[in-house]
Enzyme design. Structure first.
Site, short mmCIF file in Angstrom:
data_model
loop_
_atom_site.label_atom_id
_atom_site.label_comp_id
_atom_site.label_asym_id
_atom_site.label_seq_id
_atom_site.Cartn_x
_atom_site.Cartn_y
_atom_site.Cartn_z
N LYS A 134 0.87 -1.18 0.00
CA LYS A 134 0.00 0.00 0.00
C LYS A 134 0.90 1.23 0.00
CE LYS A 134 -4.47 1.15 0.38
NZ LYS A 134 -5.15 0.81 1.64
N HIS A 135 0.72 2.10 -0.98
CA HIS A 135 1.54 3.31 -1.10
C HIS A 135 3.03 2.98 -1.07
CE1 HIS A 135 -2.07 5.67 -0.95
NE2 HIS A 135 -2.39 5.19 0.24
N ASN A 138 12.52 5.70 8.03
CA ASN A 138 13.15 4.69 8.87
C ASN A 138 12.27 3.44 8.92
OD1 ASN A 138 15.52 6.06 9.84
ND2 ASN A 138 14.17 7.37 11.04
N HIS A 192 14.56 5.84 0.37
CA HIS A 192 13.89 7.13 0.49
C HIS A 192 12.90 7.36 -0.64
CE1 HIS A 192 17.56 7.89 2.97
NE2 HIS A 192 16.64 8.40 3.75
#
Length: 528
Positions: free
Chosen positions: A279-280, A422, A528
């Site tokens: 998801k996302h 993180n 990231h």
């Protein structure tokens, strides 16, 4: 010059002969004179067409194994001459240069040659020189010349001629010129990228990127953003190469999330069934099992709430039983290496579900270059394909991890690579039970993952939190002991992390005080 230009003469020289004869026949039927070279001329003559050899036009034979055939003023003059410039017309007359109104060229198959693993010399030989030179010349002179570099534009040319009484319009020639320059740019990008790799140039002074349009998307991440999807030609199994068996067109976010899901599940190979729910771009559940349906159920139990409307990726064939289970809730996309016929029938009942079949898994250890745009430039790096094995682990605590803990630690480490930093991942018996992603503080990720696990207690009918007697992976080192202490309070018994913090000893001491086992990998997985 923006007026329609009657098409009287075409130069055709192609490597890809798809649709060639039919296209040339249609041109000849419209009274267009055909010029050609080598194998193209031979193909057209065998089809009964009248063709003039470029060698007869230039007065020079093809030579040097075909390397020199079109690099001649009678070719480039015919492509570059401005027909409304009297000096150009006088030069054409003085040197018997005939105007060329249409250039049809597709280039030597360099990309295909590289993809086949050809050696250096063969790749060099498949770098086209005359083709790009002619394309650039014709495209520059699009005021008078139409340039075709793709087979899919043949029909458009014929339709244009029919619409304009045998002529091409200026807007049409402009569009073809843009396509032509994009093709030569992509070709040169492929050559320069290959050569940089071949000679070991890790950071070439200039780097070119290219792609071929796969589809124009309805919008990007949000409805006010325009977007499109391009292929890079590497044919890596995944969302870019998959066959869509059913469902609506993939959106920008669908493509991005489906890629994340399939890359993650591919980390587990095909030895044991594995399922990832995304998801996302973050996993909300990853698990292995003895069967695909068991793997799915265990992945789903990690975060049943977030799984709604997610992306489901499998590393093995989707079967009917698993399809029945998946369709109990709504999923945006299901992607698998294969889908059996019974499963297709099950998914067909959910018309909005997009079903993709890839035909295989990608090699997650293969070297790949990734790109990310920033203001004024690009960041370029190798894809994170780092792998850690048992032999790479360094036990830093008094207690040694058990055999099961080691298995779960390595499982968690594979997942950590695919979670936004993180990243904290709780794993128990080959399944994630809590995922904390994308937080600014590592301890917050640890808390969020533990809380999500607690949320699943009632949903899954458990008497205690799933994180009890679990292991934890951290994608980067713990800067303080607080994250490890939080994991221990959630019931974790073992930790895997890169190590390398100034406070490593403080973290090791905290683990020893709580009877935890901890291993260092010496490798981190920032995402990231």
């Amino acid at each position: 010059m923006t007026r329609p230009i009657p098409l009287t003469r075409a130069l055709i020289s192609v490597s890809d002969k798809t649709g060639l004869v039919e296209f040339a026949q249609s041109l000849a039927a419209r009274g267009v004179e055909l010029l050609s070279t080598g194998g193209t001329a031979k193909t057209l003559r065998e089809a009964g067409l009248s063709v003039r050899d470029v060698a007869d036009v230039t007065g020079f034979p093809e030579m040097m194994d075909g390397r020199v055939k079109t690099l001649h003023p009678k070719v480039h003059g015919g492509l570059l001459a401005l027909r409304d410039n009297q000096e150009h017309l006088a030069a054409m007359e003085a040197h018997q240069i005939e105007a060329i109104d249409l250039l049809v060229v597709n280039l030597y198959p360099f990309e295909e040659t590289v993809a086949k693993g050809a050696d250096y010399a063969d790749c060099i030989e498949n770098i086209d020189i005359g083709g790009p030179a002619m394309i650039r010349a014709a495209a520059k002179n699009h005021s008078f010349v139409a340039t075709v570099v793709d087979v899919e534009d043949y029909d458009a040319v014929l339709a244009e001629l029919d619409a304009n009484d045998g002529a091409t319009s200026y807007p049409f020639r402009q569009r073809l010129a843009q396509i032509a320059y994009a093709r030569t740019a992509a070709y040169d990008a492929a050559v320069s990228t290959w050569m940089a790799g071949a000679i070991g140039e890790e950071a070439p002074r200039r780097r070119a990127f290219a792609g071929q349009l796969a589809q124009t998307l309805r919008y990007g991440e949000n409805p006010h953003q325009q977007a499109a999807f391009y292929l890079d030609g590497t044919n890596r199994p995944g969302v870019a190469t998959a066959k869509q068996l059913q469902g609506k067109e993939l959106s920008y976010n669908n493509i991005n999330d489906t890629d994340a899901a399939f890359e993650l599940v591919s980390e587990f190979g095909t030895e044991k069934p594995a399922v990832a729910i995304i998801k996302h771009a973050n996993p909300c559940g990853v698990a292995t099992g003895e069967t695909v349906i068991e793997a799915y159920k265990r992945a789903f139990d990690c975060d049943r709430t977030s799984a709604f409307g997610g992306i489901i990726a499998l590393n093995q064939t989707l079967d009917a039983a698993t399809a029945e289970e998946i369709t109990k809730i709504f999923s945006e996309v299901i992607i698998a290496p294969a889908v059996d016929e019974a499963a297709k029938e099950v998914i067909a009942k959910k018309k909005n579900v997009r079903l993709l079949e890839t035909g295989g898994l990608p090699d997650t250890t293969a070297p790949i270059t990734t790109y990310r745009q920033v203001a004024g430039g690009f960041l370029v790096q190798d894809k994170d394909n780092g792998v850690i094995t048992l032999d790479d682990l360094k036990v830093v605590t008094e207690r040694q991890p058990s055999e099961q803990e080691l298995k779960d630690l390595l499982f968690a480490w594979k997942v950590a690579k695919h979670v936004k930093s993180n990243a904290i991942i709780y794993v128990k018996d080959g399944a994630t039970v809590g995922v904390g992603a994308g937080q600014m503080s590592r301890v917050d990720s640890t808390r969020i993952a533990a809380r999500k696990a607690e949320d699943m207690m009632d949903a899954c009918g458990l008497a205690e939190t799933p994180t009890k007697e679990s292991v934890v992976a951290s994608d980067a080192f713990f800067p303080f002991a607080d994250g490890l202490i939080t994991a221990a309070e959630a019931g974790a018994t073992a930790i895997i992390q890169p190590g390398g913090s100034m406070r490593d000893q403080e973290v090791i001491d905290a683990a020893n005080e709580r009877g935890l086992a901890m291993v260092f990998t010496g490798m981190r997985h920032f995402r990231h």
